[in-house]
Design an enzyme around this catalytic site. Structure first.
Site, PDB file in Angstrom:
ATOM      1  N   ARG A 109     106.153  94.572  21.262  1.00 30.25           N
ATOM      2  CA  ARG A 109     105.479  93.403  20.659  1.00 30.25           C
ATOM      3  C   ARG A 109     106.406  92.184  20.725  1.00 30.25           C
ATOM      4  O   ARG A 109     107.573  92.249  20.361  1.00 30.25           O
ATOM      5  CB  ARG A 109     105.121  93.719  19.213  1.00 30.25           C
ATOM      6  CG  ARG A 109     104.422  92.547  18.474  1.00 30.25           C
ATOM      7  CD  ARG A 109     105.399  91.726  17.669  1.00 30.25           C
ATOM      8  NE  ARG A 109     104.734  90.737  16.811  1.00 30.25           N
ATOM      9  CZ  ARG A 109     105.365  89.803  16.131  1.00 30.25           C
ATOM     10  NH1 ARG A 109     106.676  89.710  16.188  1.00 30.25           N
ATOM     11  NH2 ARG A 109     104.702  88.951  15.389  1.00 30.25           N
TER      12      ARG A 109
ATOM     13  N   THR B 148     108.379  80.036  11.167  1.00 34.86           N
ATOM     14  CA  THR B 148     108.529  81.402  10.657  1.00 34.86           C
ATOM     15  C   THR B 148     107.225  81.828  10.006  1.00 34.86           C
ATOM     16  O   THR B 148     106.609  81.056   9.278  1.00 34.86           O
ATOM     17  CB  THR B 148     109.686  81.509   9.644  1.00 34.86           C
ATOM     18  OG1 THR B 148     109.608  82.800   9.025  1.00 34.86           O
ATOM     19  CG2 THR B 148     109.656  80.437   8.586  1.00 34.86           C
ATOM     20  N   GLY B 149     106.820  83.052  10.294  1.00 38.05           N
ATOM     21  CA  GLY B 149     105.574  83.550   9.727  1.00 38.05           C
ATOM     22  C   GLY B 149     104.964  84.575  10.655  1.00 38.05           C
ATOM     23  O   GLY B 149     105.644  85.107  11.539  1.00 38.05           O
TER      24      GLY B 149
ATOM     25  N   GLY C  73     106.745  88.243  19.451  1.00 39.37           N
ATOM     26  CA  GLY C  73     106.183  87.281  18.501  1.00 39.37           C
ATOM     27  C   GLY C  73     106.254  85.859  19.026  1.00 39.37           C
ATOM     28  O   GLY C  73     106.402  85.613  20.228  1.00 39.37           O
ATOM     29  N   ASP C  74     106.159  84.920  18.111  1.00 40.11           N
ATOM     30  CA  ASP C  74     106.138  83.494  18.478  1.00 40.11           C
ATOM     31  C   ASP C  74     107.527  82.934  18.749  1.00 40.11           C
ATOM     32  O   ASP C  74     107.661  81.907  19.422  1.00 40.11           O
ATOM     33  CB  ASP C  74     105.491  82.681  17.355  1.00 40.11           C
ATOM     34  CG  ASP C  74     106.245  82.837  16.025  1.00 40.11           C
ATOM     35  OD1 ASP C  74     106.645  83.980  15.690  1.00 40.11           O
ATOM     36  OD2 ASP C  74     106.433  81.827  15.333  1.00 40.11           O
TER      37      ASP C  74
ATOM     38  N   THR D 242     113.365  85.601   9.258  1.00 35.52           N
ATOM     39  CA  THR D 242     113.624  84.913  10.537  1.00 35.52           C
ATOM     40  C   THR D 242     114.482  83.679  10.263  1.00 35.52           C
ATOM     41  O   THR D 242     114.369  83.082   9.188  1.00 35.52           O
ATOM     42  CB  THR D 242     112.274  84.492  11.155  1.00 35.52           C
ATOM     43  OG1 THR D 242     111.579  85.664  11.544  1.00 35.52           O
ATOM     44  CG2 THR D 242     112.438  83.572  12.367  1.00 35.52           C
TER      45      THR D 242
ATOM     46  N   GLY E 133     103.694  85.821  13.572  1.00 35.20           N
ATOM     47  CA  GLY E 133     103.864  85.225  14.895  1.00 35.20           C
ATOM     48  C   GLY E 133     102.582  85.084  15.684  1.00 35.20           C
ATOM     49  O   GLY E 133     102.393  84.085  16.405  1.00 35.20           O
TER      50      GLY E 133
END
Ligand code: ASP
Length: 314
Positions: free
Chosen positions: A211, A233-234, A213-214, A183, A236
């Protein structure tokens, strides 16, 4: 000026290219390629800032450049979902005005961050998703591509490995951050004292269709206000659960914490080990880049002459 160079107004920038389980003993050329890409993105942003560019313009330009780079899980090089397709998320936020825009699950937009900015500037809304975001892309006049444009052999191999692993261990197996990192994000303090943040991603390998994510959730994976600008980043879902990006500035605003304290606490005390990391700059030009994975591709610089390009912990 806090020891800064008196001839130059304050500015600061940080860039990331994802957090995950990178191997410090892995192929040196590959690690070098990531470092070079981070350094190039930093040079682009730093040059713009020195020329007096606005934080939002710098964030968008830097993220666009990384969306074009197949090394990263954003734009070209995005991960595949469970169906072997790409669904991209991005967002951008202007800390000076709290204006923001985001897109989720776009499939044909070459630079999702630019469409996110157009959501901010050309609509009354903050987040457009899926088919509606695609329709908006058509009228907004952004570059469109076939979904297969985003394909890369490495991401396809990662999908196949992950699907095989799932067959062996079951779908409830813990998230494995060997497959997802890449990301991209950028946070900036400009000469005018304005903060901005932008983040773009393909999400997580083998994610379910639809889906989100964050990354396009302002306050979770991306955020900017008058205190700081944050790009995450990670995994989410964890960043959404804990409103990670906004938590950093809330700790500063309500708890009087410094940027380093606030960013360090959310990454090391709120998130679990292995979840990911973030980059942040505050209104004074301080920079924080904490992460709890093996590595996070990152680069940062400010007017004081501080500069870092790194992957692993010091
Ligand atoms: N945070 C991104 C997501 O969950 C993935 C990543 O940063 O690696 O979509």
């Amino acid at each position: 000026m806090d020891g800064g160079r008196v001839d130059e107004p304050r500015w600061a920038i940080a860039v990331h290219g994802g957090a995950g389980t990178m191997n410090p003993d892995g192929a040196k050329e590959r690690l070098r390629a990531y470092e070079d890409a981070m350094a190039a993105a930093l040079a682009l942003g730093t040059g713009m800032l020195r020329d007096g560019a606005a934080a939002l313009d710098v964030c968008e330009a830097v993220v666009r450049s990384l969306e074009d780079n197949p090394l990263f899980n954003a734009g070209k090089g995005a991960v595949f979902n469970e169906n072997g397709e790409h669904e991209l998320d991005a967002s951008i936020m202007d800390g000076a005005t709290m204006r923001c825009g985001a897109v989720a699950g776009v499939r044909t937009v070459k630079h999702p961050v630019t469409l996110a900015r157009k959501v901010m500037t050309d609509t009354r809304h903050v987040l457009l998703a899926g088919e509606g975001a695609e329709q908006f892309a058509a009228v907004a006049g952004v570059d469109r591509v076939q979904n297969t444009y985003f394909d890369t052999p490495g991401r396809r191999r990662a999908l196949q490995r992950l699907l095989r692993q799932r067959e062996r261990t079951g779908a409830a197996a813990p998230v494995d951050r060997r497959f997802d990192y890449g990301t991209v994000g950028c946070v900036v303090l400009d000469h005018a004292g304005h903060l901005a943040a932008a983040t773009s991603t393909g999400g997580m390998t083998a994610k379910k269709w639809g889906r989100v994510g964050d990354t396009p959730i302002l306050g979770a994976g991306n955020y900017a206000d008058g205190y700081a600008a944050i790009s995450c980043t990670g995994t989410g879902e964890e960043f959404i659960r804990h409103s990670i990006a906004r938590s950093v500035t809330a700790r500063m605003q309500y708890g009087g914490q410094t940027l380093a304290q606030a960013a360090g606490a959310v990454v090391h005390d709120v998130l679990a080990s292995g979840d990911g990391g973030l980059i942040a700059v505050d209104r004074d030009g301080n920079i924080a880049t904490p992460f709890n994975t093996t590595g996070m591709y990152r680069a940062s610089a400010n007017w004081r002459g501080e500069r870092e390009v790194a992957i692993f912990q010091d």
